[in-house]
Design an enzyme around this catalytic site. Structure first.
Site, PDB file in Angstrom:
ATOM      1  N   GLU A   1      -7.626   3.880  -3.310  1.00 35.44           N
ATOM      2  CA  GLU A   1      -7.228   3.724  -4.707  1.00 35.44           C
ATOM      3  C   GLU A   1      -6.926   5.083  -5.326  1.00 35.44           C
ATOM      4  O   GLU A   1      -5.812   5.354  -5.802  1.00 35.44           O
ATOM      5  CB  GLU A   1      -8.358   3.037  -5.470  1.00 35.44           C
ATOM      6  CG  GLU A   1      -8.215   3.001  -6.980  1.00 35.44           C
ATOM      7  CD  GLU A   1      -9.531   2.563  -7.600  1.00 35.44           C
ATOM      8  OE1 GLU A   1      -9.574   1.437  -8.107  1.00 35.44           O
ATOM      9  OE2 GLU A   1     -10.508   3.360  -7.551  1.00 35.44           O
TER      10      GLU A   1
ATOM     11  N   ASP B   1     -11.420  -3.814 -12.520  1.00 39.13           N
ATOM     12  CA  ASP B   1     -10.086  -3.937 -11.940  1.00 39.13           C
ATOM     13  C   ASP B   1      -9.085  -4.433 -12.987  1.00 39.13           C
ATOM     14  O   ASP B   1      -7.951  -3.962 -13.059  1.00 39.13           O
ATOM     15  CB  ASP B   1     -10.089  -4.915 -10.753  1.00 39.13           C
ATOM     16  CG  ASP B   1     -10.446  -4.226  -9.440  1.00 39.13           C
ATOM     17  OD1 ASP B   1     -11.043  -3.135  -9.484  1.00 39.13           O
ATOM     18  OD2 ASP B   1     -10.152  -4.798  -8.375  1.00 39.13           O
TER      19      ASP B   1
END
Length: 842
Positions: free
Chosen positions: A511, A707
């Site tokens: 990420e 998220d």
């Protein structure tokens, strides 16, 4: 030729029915428009004028390919890209540039695209070919040869009620023939269409209405004249036809050609035609227009007078180009090009004196009151603009004292009386000189085209009045915080590598690494990009085995893997950042960026049917997986959905899957409609591919959590780059900001159930802190979505981000990583510095 004089010569009438402002396709030339209605949507198949790359066509028509456009409201047109090009048709003469007026029809679920071109081996003349697809936008497969027995241009196909198809075309006269059921061969010999007046004719378009058959065509009725649009009628598709008259007169500005189609959509008939609006000095570069068309009681057609306003209902909360007016006073108002060297930039309205008035009709204010009126204006001597609803004596909506300025300025004022519903706008300007107006609008005014088309990016900070020098300084400072400051998350290793660490979790994640690559290429920091890439390739990427090409999603800072499996969002960013790096720096400086992107994509697609891994994209649903394996491949994460990234892949990955990636972009947009709550605008961290909640199968419950913060910013990116889901995305932006605003703009927390109720279980951040907070990362993404919002609340969200510092919360928790990266991304978006990096001229 003087642009201003040319445009003032156009006849103007009050627009009909429902804001395709003429021309309707901007940024490229489009001519010979055939409009068709398929599955409740209008598809537009024009030819594509281009400046000639060869000398012999410098002063003639030059067309190399065809695009298809579509719309559900005749206002917002989506370009689906090239569907047929001369270099992909086996029988077309190389470099002939003769892809003239086309048509497209549907029969038995297949779409047949008819087009003329110069055949190989022939010095003169045209053939007519067919390309076939299963969808109106393709992909179209051209047949190997043109239709045998047809020699001409401008095909039109009519399918009668009994299923019999007829083809009409031009070539010295107008011709017609029956087609076989396969739609690619003639069932009868061509016959000349009689009963038509003398004079040059081309571009036939045939249709049926109430049992009558209409043959319409461009016709030069005067010696050395220009084309009218004319028509004849019959009781059978093959006549005999009786000439009836003129649909549209010759161009008052001398554009030699006109070419058209006529279609009914939502109980209204429309005339699609073309004019050289964007090319006043060269009438071989044309642009599509639309006006309403009406019939008399006996079935004859009423003459259409071309308008600038065109058709459609304008949204008050989008920029309105009032130079495409409905009507103006005889004195005091004129129009001119904004830039006579680039007519695609559009027009401006010039008000002078004290006696002037302009009417722009059909503007929709909906049922929410507007608060501010904005105008982009240049007024050296100043003046006063008054905006009324529905006429010279109507209610005053806004009255503005215009600033004195020799430069273009955005001026804004509070609305006096906000209207609701649909109204005509009446503008007057009092001035001692000349006032130039580019556009007007109400409230936040998000842009209506994406950067793929415009190559421009919105600087919302500047629009709100922040000095550019301060914007630049602040962006540089935030970049410094992430990559160089005392609380940085970027760490260099040796002479050639570096990683980004999630400090609170003491690891390195795909990420953060992929985010770092994207930021580095956006800031043109090849040094940072290459270091991050080398570390990730060395320690994270699998070079063989069932996971080959994928990256271990989490490693220790020494490179030891915490887990072997990938997380799909990392690969999504890796591929896009690598393509951008290839476009920006080329592939010959030590790293072949494009080859690395293709390697990831190819490895991924080769995993179909494997036991331990799967493609990054679920092939059944064409949606990104949570993780590309048997477990995570069963569902998705809404925050992984970045449709515009797939469009980048389609354009520049060069992996032979362009159509597939474009389809993935569309599927992703459709998915977000389902996954996001229709009232709050919130979404769960994870959900099924149909957008439903996972219930007991969820990892941490069905809620809006860490998220999910990314979704508002992701939708802002898709809007900024592609703008292909504008209406829904604007509603979404308003919806989620309205919800957060209702919770207190300085107090909303970072976790909710998607219906807006409080969560039962709070997800922990890091290893120690488990509490709800007003998180920096969510403040950032909630501000970024202001790029799509139409309401004035969006300004407050942007201001909150501008004044926000990334520092420890009251309980001592500090997230330099996730909060810091999202804050940086948001500033990049809102300053116009998160961009599509196209291939550079090297």
């Amino acid at each position: 030729m003087n642009c201003r004089k040319l445009l003032l010569g156009m006849a103007v009438a009050t627009a009909s029915v429902v804001c395709a402002q003429n021309p309707v396709i901007k940024g490229q030339f489009t001519a010979d428009p055939t409009a068709r209605v398929f599955n409740g949507r209008v598809y537009l198949y024009p030819s594509h004028d281009i400046p000639s790359p060869i000398e012999k066509l410098k002063d003639w028509f030059c067309m190399a390919d065809y695009h298809v456009f579509s719309s559900s409201n005749l206002t917002d047109w989506e370009d689906h890209g090239v569907i047929v090009s001369q270099d992909k048709v086996p029988w077309v003469q190389d470099g002939s540039y003769t892809m003239w007026a086309p048509d497209c029809v549907e029969k038995n679920g297949r779409y047949y695209f008819y087009f003329p071109a110069a055949p190989k081996g022939e010095e003169r003349g045209f053939g007519i070919g067919v390309a076939v697809a299963d969808h109106p936008t393709g992909p179209f497969m051209p047949m190997w040869k043109p239709i045998k027995g047809v020699h001409g241009i401008d095909p039109c196909v009519l399918i009668d009620h009994d299923g019999q198809a007829y083809i009409y075309y031009a070539g010295g006269a107008l011709w017609m023939a029956r087609l076989k059921d396969n739609m690619t061969e003639l069932a009868s010999n061509p016959v000349r269409i009689d009963g038509l007046p003398e004079g040059f004719k081309e571009g036939p378009f045939a249709f049926e209405r109430n049992g009558k058959y209409y043959l319409t065509f461009p016709w030069v009725r005067k010696k050395n004249g220009t084309e009218t649009l004319a028509y004849a009628m019959a009781d059978h598709p093959m006549g005999p036809f009786t000439f009836k008259g003129i649909i549209m007169d010759e161009s008052p500005t001398g554009c030699w050609t006109n070419h058209h189609s006529i279609v009914q959509y939502q109980n209204q008939w429309y005339l699609f035609y073309h004019h050289n609006d964007y090319s006043p000095r060269f009438d071989k570069n044309r642009s599509v227009r639309i006006d309403s068309l009406c019939f008399n009681a006996d079935g004859t057609i009423q003459k259409v007078v071309p308008t600038l306003r065109g058709v459609g209902i304008a949204n008050a909360r989008n920029r309105i180009d009032i130079d495409r007016y409905s009507s103006v006073s005889s004195k005091g108002v004129s129009i001119d090009y904004l830039d006579t060297t680039d007519c695609f930039k559009g027009w401006k309205t010039l008000f002078s004196g004290k006696q002037n008035a302009l009417i722009y009709n059909k503007v929709d204010f909906a049922q929410e009151k507007v608060e501010r009126f904005t105008v982009r204006v240049r007024s050296p001597k100043g003046g006063t603009m008054t905006v009324r609803a529905d006429g010279a004596k109507g209610t005053v909506i806004a009255k503005m004292k215009l600033p004195k300025s020799n430069q273009w300025t955005q001026a804004s004022t509070p609305v006096v009386t906000p209207p609701l519903g649909i109204h005509d706008l009446h503008f007057t300007v009092q001035t001692a000189g000349t006032v130039e107006v580019d556009w007007v609008g109400f409230d936040a005014l998000p842009w209506t085209q994406g950067a793929f088309d415009t190559h421009q990016y919105r600087n919302l900070f500047a629009e709100l009045g922040y000095p550019q020098s301060e914007i630049d300084r602040k962006l540089k400072s935030i970049f410094h915080d992430v990559f160089e400051g005392p609380d940085k998350v970027y760490f260099e290793v040796g002479d050639s590598m570096a990683y980004i660490s999630d400090i609170k979790n003491h690891d390195v994640r795909t990420e953060g690494m992929s985010y770092g690559l994207m930021i580095a290429v956006q800031f043109d920091r090849k040094d940072i990009f290459d270091r991050l890439w080398r570390w990730g390739k060395t320690y994270m990427q699998h070079q063989n085995g069932p996971l080959e090409g994928y990256f271990a999603w989490s490693c220790k800072t020494d490179g030891t893997r915490n887990a072997q499996g990938p997380a799909s969002d990392g690969e999504l960013y890796y591929v896009t950042a690598l393509i951008f790096a290839s476009n920006r720096w080329g592939n010959d400086t030590g790293i072949n960026y494009l080859k690395e992107a293709q390697y990831i994509l190819n490895c991924s697609m080769q995993k179909a049917g494997m036991d331990q891994s799967a493609p990054l994209i679920n092939l059944e649903h064409q949606l990104i997986t949570f993780t590309p394996d048997k477990f995570g491949g069963r569902f998705t994460d809404p925050s992984y959905h970045l449709p515009a990234f797939y469009e980048v892949w389609a354009k520049w990955a060069n992996d032979g899957r362009s159509q597939f990636w474009n389809e993935c972009a569309q599927k992703s947009r459709e998915f977000l409609h389902k996954a996001i709550h229709p009232v709050t605008g919130l979404n769960p961290d994870y959900c099924n591919y149909d957008g439903t909640l996972m219930g007991g199968r969820g990892i941490i419950g069905d809620a809006f959590r860490f998220d999910s913060w990314r979704v508002p910013m992701n939708i802002a990116l898709d809007y900024s780059w592609a703008c292909k889901d504008r209406q829904w995305q604007q509603q979404y932006g308003n919806r989620i900001q309205n919800f957060l605003y209702s919770q207190g703009i300085d107090h909303y927390v970072d976790q909710y159930n998607i219906d807006g109720t409080a969560v039962k279980d709070t997800l922990q951040a890091g290893t120690e802190y488990k509490t709800l907070r007003h998180s920096t990362g969510l403040v950032a993404t909630a501000a970024a979505v202001s790029l799509v919002c139409t309401h004035n609340k969006s300004r407050e969200f942007v201001e909150r981000l501008w004044n926000l510092e990334n520092k420890p919360y009251s309980d001592g928790f500090f997230d330099a990583y996730y909060d810091g990266l999202l804050r940086l991304f948001a500033f990049m978006h809102l300053s116009g510095n998160y961009r599509i990096i196209e291939p550079q001229n090297r």
